[in-house]
Scaffold this active site. Structure first.
Site, PDB file in Angstrom:
ATOM      1  CE  LYS A 126       5.380 -44.683  12.437  1.00 44.22           C
ATOM      2  NZ  LYS A 126       5.156 -46.141  12.555  1.00 44.22           N
ATOM      3  CG  ASP A 170      16.081 -40.534  13.183  1.00 43.18           C
ATOM      4  OD1 ASP A 170      16.442 -40.017  12.105  1.00 43.18           O
ATOM      5  OD2 ASP A 170      15.368 -41.560  13.228  1.00 43.18           O
ATOM      6  CG  ASP A 221      22.712 -43.824   6.717  1.00 43.87           C
ATOM      7  OD1 ASP A 221      23.943 -43.944   6.804  1.00 43.87           O
ATOM      8  OD2 ASP A 221      21.976 -44.764   6.362  1.00 43.87           O
ATOM      9  CG  PHE A 225      20.850 -50.566  11.566  1.00 45.06           C
ATOM     10  CD1 PHE A 225      20.484 -49.858  10.425  1.00 45.06           C
ATOM     11  CD2 PHE A 225      19.868 -50.864  12.505  1.00 45.06           C
ATOM     12  CE1 PHE A 225      19.162 -49.468  10.218  1.00 45.06           C
ATOM     13  CE2 PHE A 225      18.546 -50.485  12.305  1.00 45.06           C
ATOM     14  CZ  PHE A 225      18.195 -49.787  11.157  1.00 45.06           C
ATOM     15  CG  ASP A 244      12.334 -47.996  13.099  1.00 45.08           C
ATOM     16  OD1 ASP A 244      12.959 -47.035  12.600  1.00 45.08           O
ATOM     17  OD2 ASP A 244      11.659 -48.782  12.403  1.00 45.08           O
TER      18      ASP A 244
HETATM   19  P1  IMP Z   1      19.312 -40.879   4.887  1.00 48.40           P
HETATM   20  O1  IMP Z   1      18.388 -40.314   3.880  1.00 48.40           O
HETATM   21  O2  IMP Z   1      20.070 -42.059   4.355  1.00 48.40           O
HETATM   22  O3  IMP Z   1      20.236 -39.861   5.516  1.00 48.40           O
HETATM   23  O4  IMP Z   1      18.385 -41.556   5.934  1.00 48.40           O
HETATM   24  C1  IMP Z   1      18.088 -41.133   7.172  1.00 48.40           C
HETATM   25  C2  IMP Z   1      17.017 -42.053   7.731  1.00 48.40           C
HETATM   26  O5  IMP Z   1      17.405 -43.423   7.604  1.00 48.40           O
HETATM   27  C3  IMP Z   1      16.818 -41.806   9.184  1.00 48.40           C
HETATM   28  O6  IMP Z   1      15.764 -40.917   9.398  1.00 48.40           O
HETATM   29  C4  IMP Z   1      16.494 -43.183   9.710  1.00 48.40           C
HETATM   30  O7  IMP Z   1      15.103 -43.404   9.631  1.00 48.40           O
HETATM   31  C5  IMP Z   1      17.138 -44.151   8.773  1.00 48.40           C
HETATM   32  N1  IMP Z   1      18.415 -44.692   9.303  1.00 48.40           N
HETATM   33  C6  IMP Z   1      19.653 -44.481   8.837  1.00 48.40           C
HETATM   34  N2  IMP Z   1      20.574 -45.096   9.572  1.00 48.40           N
HETATM   35  C7  IMP Z   1      19.898 -45.722  10.558  1.00 48.40           C
HETATM   36  C8  IMP Z   1      20.295 -46.529  11.675  1.00 48.40           C
HETATM   37  O8  IMP Z   1      21.482 -46.809  11.940  1.00 48.40           O
HETATM   38  N3  IMP Z   1      19.300 -46.992  12.468  1.00 48.40           N
HETATM   39  C9  IMP Z   1      17.979 -46.701  12.254  1.00 48.40           C
HETATM   40  N4  IMP Z   1      17.562 -45.949  11.228  1.00 48.40           N
HETATM   41  C10 IMP Z   1      18.509 -45.459  10.382  1.00 48.40           C
HETATM   42 MG    MG Z   2      13.812 -41.753  10.209  1.00 50.14          MG
END
Ligand code: IMP
Ligand code: MG
Length: 187
Positions: A52, A109, A112, A161, A168
């Site tokens: 979302k 969004d 990470d 974070f 969220d």
């Molecule tokens: P990745 O697969 O680790 O790159 O994850 C990305 C997803 O992790 C994003 O779509 C977010 O939902 C969540 N995420 C990663 N870091 C944060 C943060 O600092 N705040 C909120 N959600 C996060």
């Molecule tokens: Mg996400």
């Protein structure tokens, strides 16, 4: 009628430290939209929103892309309700439309670890997309576990974070009109 209790307003919540304010966000999103419109001139890209978290970003971004576009939604789970990734990506709501022959812009969004976007980009290529590019509002390079090519990035941020503007913590804070560091998740 009674007014909102100023002590309990969400936007002034003392547990939040503003990292990127509304004006800065809006200005950067406008630039990104203009850049996408230039790059895809003469094409009709499909914007894919990763639910979302990306809904606020994509709804502002698409209104700054002055060429024909279409959009679709996908939902994946990888984080559960907390702050740490399980490393697993699962599609929980798939796209409505086929991808064959389409130029895809994957709108997210935050980048990470990179696990979500690298999984989705590969998945979309395997389904026959002509091109797949990534547009992410935020990029947290410190935590990357797999390399991901980012075509459009709003802001690089430190390994904190963050919440707001769609992001969220346990489903809360998506409605903040800015990006904030969540100081204490236990509050
Ligand atoms: P990745 O697969 O680790 O790159 O994850 C990305 C997803 O992790 C994003 O779509 C977010 O939902 C969540 N995420 C990663 N870091 C944060 C943060 O600092 N705040 C909120 N959600 C996060
Ligand atoms: Mg996400």
């Amino acid at each position: 009628m009674s007014q909102v209790d100023p002590v309990n307003t969400e936007f002034a919540n003392p547990n939040l430290e503003i990292l990127i304010d509304t004006e800065t966000l809006q200005a950067r999103v406008r630039e990104m939209g203009a850049e996408i419109a230039r790059d895809y001139e003469g094409k009709r890209p499909e914007l894919i929103c990763v639910l979302k978290g990306a809904i606020v970003f994509i709804s502002d971004l698409m209104r700054c892309i002055d060429i024909p576009v279409t959009m679709d939604f996908i939902a994946v789970s990888s984080y559960g309700k907390g702050m740490n990734t399980t490393g697993e990506v699962k599609i929980v709501k798939d796209l409505d439309e086929p991808l064959e022959g389409r130029h895809i812009i994957l709108v997210e969004d935050i980048l990470d670890t990179g696990l979500t976007l690298s999984y989705l980009a590969n998945n979309f290529r395997a389904r026959g997309a002509t091109s797949v590019k990534i547009a992410t509002l935020l990029n947290k390079p410190d935590r990357r576990k797999t390399s991901v090519d980012v075509a459009y990035q709003g802001f690089e941020i430190p390994d904190r974070f963050v919440v707001g503007y769609g992001l969220d913590f346990a489903e809360r804070y998506r409605n903040l009109p800015f990006i904030a560091i969540l100081k204490d998740p236990d509050v």
